[in-house]
Design a protein around this motif. Structure first.
Motif, PDB file in Angstrom:
ATOM      1  N   GLN A   1      -7.309 -54.214   4.303  1.00 60.09           N
ATOM      2  CA  GLN A   1      -8.749 -54.437   4.367  1.00 60.09           C
ATOM      3  C   GLN A   1      -9.507 -53.462   3.471  1.00 60.09           C
TER       4      GLN A   1
ATOM      5  N   ILE B   1      -9.031 -54.564  -0.130  1.00 61.68           N
ATOM      6  CA  ILE B   1      -9.862 -55.749  -0.369  1.00 61.68           C
ATOM      7  C   ILE B   1     -11.313 -55.339  -0.569  1.00 61.68           C
ATOM      8  N   SER B   2     -11.786 -54.431   0.265  1.00 63.40           N
ATOM      9  CA  SER B   2     -13.169 -53.954   0.158  1.00 63.40           C
ATOM     10  C   SER B   2     -13.411 -53.272  -1.179  1.00 63.40           C
TER      11      SER B   2
ATOM     12  N   SER C   1     -13.205 -55.782  -4.142  1.00 68.11           N
ATOM     13  CA  SER C   1     -14.308 -56.748  -4.119  1.00 68.11           C
ATOM     14  C   SER C   1     -15.556 -56.225  -4.816  1.00 68.11           C
TER      15      SER C   1
ATOM     16  N   GLU D   1     -10.373 -62.998   1.241  1.00 65.06           N
ATOM     17  CA  GLU D   1     -10.613 -62.255   2.472  1.00 65.06           C
ATOM     18  C   GLU D   1      -9.336 -62.129   3.297  1.00 65.06           C
ATOM     19  N   ARG D   2      -9.242 -61.018   4.026  1.00 63.96           N
ATOM     20  CA  ARG D   2      -8.067 -60.786   4.862  1.00 63.96           C
ATOM     21  C   ARG D   2      -7.922 -61.860   5.933  1.00 63.96           C
TER      22      ARG D   2
ATOM     23  N   ARG E   1      -8.438 -64.997   5.717  1.00 57.65           N
ATOM     24  CA  ARG E   1      -7.738 -66.165   5.164  1.00 57.65           C
ATOM     25  C   ARG E   1      -6.238 -65.917   5.099  1.00 57.65           C
TER      26      ARG E   1
END
Length: 242
Positions: free
Chosen positions: A49, A52-53, A56, A65-66, A68
């Protein structure tokens, strides 16, 4: 004030950089844990996460997104597996529609935490770049952002090279401002995040994935109390309370 200036400079550089005709889609998979601690094994969700943040923030790529990823793992019944082999990672990447995958591993030994990551082209399995970082568990955020910075740059350069190759271009220009920002400049990110707090956040994400809202709420309340500036955790807690 310093962090505000850094954030403003990053956004300006990103806005001024050449844009890709098609943003490459990136999926961050859960990292393999190669240690023996059950709690450290849960860190894989929080680590995903956070990456990803960070990625992004890069306006040149689109990060899946996590949620998904987790939905797909649930559908494929892959949650019991602690790792992704090459074939499984490729399958997950294709089903998510990702041009690139971020995969990796981590372990802890004798007070040292080691993170290793690879950016991989889904279609060919080609490794775009391998990166790594090691340090104290209390420096977890610094280690995570170090690999995020290098991965972000590598992913955009690979996508731009691929795009220009399709146009028979001989050379490509570097894309400035495409890495992850410095610690303290990402919205929702504290200036410091020890592995212990990140594990608590990971436990909460795991509880959310299991639809155990009560455990998730209590765990997030503890995380937010211990780390008030961790806005990602605060946002998750607010969603649960709505």
């Amino acid at each position: 004030m310093i962090f505000l200036v850094l954030a403003t400079a990053l956004l300006s550089a990103s806005a001024a950089s050449p844009k890709l005709a098609e943003k490459p889609t990136v999926a961050v998979l859960y990292f393999d844990y190669e240690g023996r601690s059950e709690e450290m094994g849960l860190l894989r969700k929080g680590l995903a996460q956070l990456l990803i943040s960070d990625l992004s923030v890069n306006s040149n790529i689109q990060v899946i997104e996590r949620a998904r990823l987790q939905d797909l793992l649930d559908e494929l019944k892959l949650n019991q597996s602690g790792s992704f082999d090459k074939a499984t990672a490729n399958k997950v990447g294709r089903l998510l529609g990702a041009h690139y995958l971020v995969i990796g591993s981590y372990f802890d030994v004798l007070g040292t935490l080691r993170l290793d990551a690879r950016a991989v082209e889904t279609e060919t399995g080609r490794i775009v770049r391998s990166v790594g970082a090691n340090g104290r568990p209390d420096d977890f955020l610094e280690l995570e952002q170090k690999i995020a910075t290098q991965l972000g740059q590598a992913l955009v350069e690979a996508a731009q090279s691929r795009e220009q190759s399709g146009k028979n271009a001989r050379q490509r220009q570097p894309v400035p401002g495409t890495g992850a920002p410095a610690p303290g400049t990402v919205p929702g990110r504290p200036k410091r995040l020890p592995a212990e707090v990140a594990i608590g956040y990971s436990k909460a994400l795991d509880a959310i994935d299991r639809d155990d809202k009560e455990v998730a709420r209590k765990t997030l309340e503890t995380v937010v109390r211990d780390q008030p500036d961790f806005q990602l955790a605060s946002a998750e807690l607010n969603r649960l309370l709505q």
